[in-house]
Design a protein around this motif. Sequence first.
Motif, PDB file in Angstrom:
ATOM      1  N   PRO A 162       1.836   5.415  -6.157  1.00  0.00           N
ATOM      2  CA  PRO A 162       0.377   4.813  -5.947  1.00  0.00           C
ATOM      3  C   PRO A 162       0.364   3.621  -5.156  1.00  0.00           C
ATOM      4  N   MET A 163       1.265   2.594  -5.126  1.00  0.00           N
ATOM      5  CA  MET A 163       1.169   1.070  -4.505  1.00  0.00           C
ATOM      6  C   MET A 163       1.410   1.527  -2.973  1.00  0.00           C
ATOM      7  N   ALA A 164       1.842   2.564  -2.603  1.00  0.00           N
ATOM      8  CA  ALA A 164       2.030   2.803  -1.220  1.00  0.00           C
ATOM      9  C   ALA A 164       0.830   2.796  -0.628  1.00  0.00           C
ATOM     10  N   MET A 165      -0.429   3.231  -1.440  1.00  0.00           N
ATOM     11  CA  MET A 165      -1.703   3.544  -0.505  1.00  0.00           C
ATOM     12  C   MET A 165      -2.093   1.848  -0.195  1.00  0.00           C
ATOM     13  N   LEU A 166      -1.498   0.898  -0.777  1.00  0.00           N
ATOM     14  CA  LEU A 166      -2.102  -0.592  -0.310  1.00  0.00           C
ATOM     15  C   LEU A 166      -1.152  -1.132   0.676  1.00  0.00           C
ATOM     16  N   ALA A 167       0.201  -0.386   0.784  1.00  0.00           N
ATOM     17  CA  ALA A 167       1.162  -1.000   1.587  1.00  0.00           C
ATOM     18  C   ALA A 167       0.460  -1.183   3.265  1.00  0.00           C
ATOM     19  N   PRO A 168      -0.250  -0.336   3.803  1.00  0.00           N
ATOM     20  CA  PRO A 168      -0.916  -0.728   5.417  1.00  0.00           C
ATOM     21  C   PRO A 168      -1.719  -2.063   5.063  1.00  0.00           C
ATOM     22  N   LEU A 169      -2.125  -2.409   4.021  1.00  0.00           N
ATOM     23  CA  LEU A 169      -3.260  -3.533   4.008  1.00  0.00           C
ATOM     24  C   LEU A 169      -2.561  -4.857   3.618  1.00  0.00           C
ATOM     25  N   VAL A 170      -1.140  -4.720   3.382  1.00  0.00           N
ATOM     26  CA  VAL A 170      -0.124  -5.871   3.023  1.00  0.00           C
ATOM     27  C   VAL A 170       0.223  -6.370   4.366  1.00  0.00           C
ATOM     28  N   GLY A 171      -0.106  -7.734   4.478  1.00  0.00           N
ATOM     29  CA  GLY A 171       0.436  -8.533   5.651  1.00  0.00           C
ATOM     30  C   GLY A 171       1.709  -9.253   5.494  1.00  0.00           C
ATOM     31  N   ARG A 172       1.768  -9.601   4.115  1.00  0.00           N
ATOM     32  CA  ARG A 172       2.848 -10.745   3.957  1.00  0.00           C
ATOM     33  C   ARG A 172       3.429 -10.392   2.305  1.00  0.00           C
ATOM     34  N   THR A 182      13.622 -10.750 -18.639  1.00  0.00           N
ATOM     35  CA  THR A 182      14.724 -10.078 -19.628  1.00  0.00           C
ATOM     36  C   THR A 182      15.133  -8.998 -18.878  1.00  0.00           C
ATOM     37  N   ALA A 183      14.512  -8.464 -17.482  1.00  0.00           N
ATOM     38  CA  ALA A 183      15.130  -7.682 -16.691  1.00  0.00           C
ATOM     39  C   ALA A 183      16.460  -7.740 -16.075  1.00  0.00           C
ATOM     40  N   SER A 184      17.353  -6.729 -15.956  1.00  0.00           N
ATOM     41  CA  SER A 184      18.457  -6.820 -15.023  1.00  0.00           C
ATOM     42  C   SER A 184      18.222  -6.744 -13.845  1.00  0.00           C
ATOM     43  N   PRO A 185      19.241  -7.265 -12.908  1.00  0.00           N
ATOM     44  CA  PRO A 185      19.298  -7.177 -11.378  1.00  0.00           C
ATOM     45  C   PRO A 185      18.780  -5.555 -11.053  1.00  0.00           C
ATOM     46  N   PRO A 186      19.403  -4.649 -11.452  1.00  0.00           N
ATOM     47  CA  PRO A 186      19.079  -3.268 -11.138  1.00  0.00           C
ATOM     48  C   PRO A 186      17.606  -3.073 -11.253  1.00  0.00           C
ATOM     49  N   GLN A 187      16.978  -3.403 -12.778  1.00  0.00           N
ATOM     50  CA  GLN A 187      15.779  -3.268 -12.859  1.00  0.00           C
ATOM     51  C   GLN A 187      14.778  -4.167 -12.230  1.00  0.00           C
ATOM     52  N   VAL A 188      15.197  -5.314 -11.725  1.00  0.00           N
ATOM     53  CA  VAL A 188      14.215  -5.943 -11.084  1.00  0.00           C
ATOM     54  C   VAL A 188      14.120  -5.182  -9.481  1.00  0.00           C
ATOM     55  N   GLU A 189      15.027  -4.650  -9.240  1.00  0.00           N
ATOM     56  CA  GLU A 189      15.162  -4.069  -7.755  1.00  0.00           C
ATOM     57  C   GLU A 189      14.232  -2.808  -7.759  1.00  0.00           C
ATOM     58  N   ALA A 190      14.311  -2.061  -9.206  1.00  0.00           N
ATOM     59  CA  ALA A 190      13.542  -0.844  -9.255  1.00  0.00           C
ATOM     60  C   ALA A 190      12.159  -1.181  -9.275  1.00  0.00           C
ATOM     61  N   ILE A 191      11.986  -2.165 -10.121  1.00  0.00           N
ATOM     62  CA  ILE A 191      10.366  -2.597 -10.155  1.00  0.00           C
ATOM     63  C   ILE A 191       9.652  -2.936  -8.859  1.00  0.00           C
ATOM     64  N   ARG A 192      10.835  -3.979  -7.864  1.00  0.00           N
ATOM     65  CA  ARG A 192      10.125  -4.610  -6.625  1.00  0.00           C
ATOM     66  C   ARG A 192      10.021  -3.190  -5.723  1.00  0.00           C
ATOM     67  N   ALA A 193      10.677  -2.250  -6.061  1.00  0.00           N
ATOM     68  CA  ALA A 193      10.483  -1.110  -5.043  1.00  0.00           C
ATOM     69  C   ALA A 193       9.202  -0.217  -5.443  1.00  0.00           C
ATOM     70  N   ILE A 194       8.964  -0.118  -6.759  1.00  0.00           N
ATOM     71  CA  ILE A 194       7.928   0.387  -6.947  1.00  0.00           C
ATOM     72  C   ILE A 194       6.628  -0.258  -7.004  1.00  0.00           C
ATOM     73  N   ALA A 195       6.697  -1.749  -7.201  1.00  0.00           N
ATOM     74  CA  ALA A 195       5.303  -2.307  -7.105  1.00  0.00           C
ATOM     75  C   ALA A 195       5.042  -2.614  -5.657  1.00  0.00           C
ATOM     76  N   THR A 196       6.063  -2.898  -4.733  1.00  0.00           N
ATOM     77  CA  THR A 196       5.510  -2.765  -3.335  1.00  0.00           C
ATOM     78  C   THR A 196       5.040  -1.703  -2.624  1.00  0.00           C
ATOM     79  N   GLY A 197       5.213  -0.448  -3.190  1.00  0.00           N
ATOM     80  CA  GLY A 197       5.199   0.758  -2.774  1.00  0.00           C
ATOM     81  C   GLY A 197       6.222   1.403  -1.762  1.00  0.00           C
ATOM     82  N   SER A 198       7.345   0.619  -1.621  1.00  0.00           N
ATOM     83  CA  SER A 198       8.469   1.129  -0.931  1.00  0.00           C
ATOM     84  C   SER A 198       9.210   2.238  -1.229  1.00  0.00           C
ATOM     85  N   ALA A 199       9.035   2.585  -2.609  1.00  0.00           N
ATOM     86  CA  ALA A 199       9.645   3.527  -3.472  1.00  0.00           C
ATOM     87  C   ALA A 199       8.616   4.895  -3.482  1.00  0.00           C
ATOM     88  N   GLY A 200       7.373   4.598  -2.742  1.00  0.00           N
ATOM     89  CA  GLY A 200       6.288   5.789  -2.834  1.00  0.00           C
ATOM     90  C   GLY A 200       5.447   5.596  -4.014  1.00  0.00           C
TER      91      GLY A 200
END
Length: 204
Positions: A103-113, A83-101
């Motif tokens: 808590p998930m940013a702490m895992l970013a150095p451990l992510v290979g793919r 049900t998420a709109s494209p802008p909502q998907v992009e916002a969640i993607r940035a949060i979940a991958t840590g690219s937006a800083g």
Amino acid sequence: MSSWTITGQYMETCNCAFLCPCLTSNLTAQPTEGDCKAAVALHIDKGEKDGVRLGGLSFIVMLHSPGPMGQGDIAVGLIVDETASPPQVEAIRAIATGSAGGPMAMLAPLVGRIAGVERRPIRFEANGLMYSVSAGELVNQACEGLASVTAPGQAIGIDNIAHPVNSRLSLARATRSRFHAFGIDWEDATGMRNGHFAPFAWAG
């Protein structure tokens, strides 16, 4: 000032036998099955990123670590509520991958793919110590908290841990786990595998 904040509820199950050794080893222990497969599900009660409202949406971070999580090379895939709109998907993607800083940013150095993003109808349910999440044919999982005798109605918890969702998690046993997403495949209904749940409050 933070550009985003989200609060809500989280639950996960993984393929480790209860209790997952990652938590008590600061991510240095070998997973009980040799590798780690987990589905980290979050339901956002309220929040927004850069003016994009995110309340009412859910997402699931799929993880596969080929060995101890602290050694890295983790594959990550993201499932977002259809049900998420494209802008909502992009916002969640940035949060979940840590690219937006955050808590998930702490895992970013451990992510290979980054394995990609899928859209599915996500159903997140919480009832006392019982939690369940489904995402189409990709994920179907549930867990039951270990009831505390000193705090009726609450689960036994573990504090001060290295986990991006919350430093305190409720302990639970997975009553079912079925993952078939991003090449991460796992099925179990023995009641002997690991689970957790907790509230979360993230900002970045």
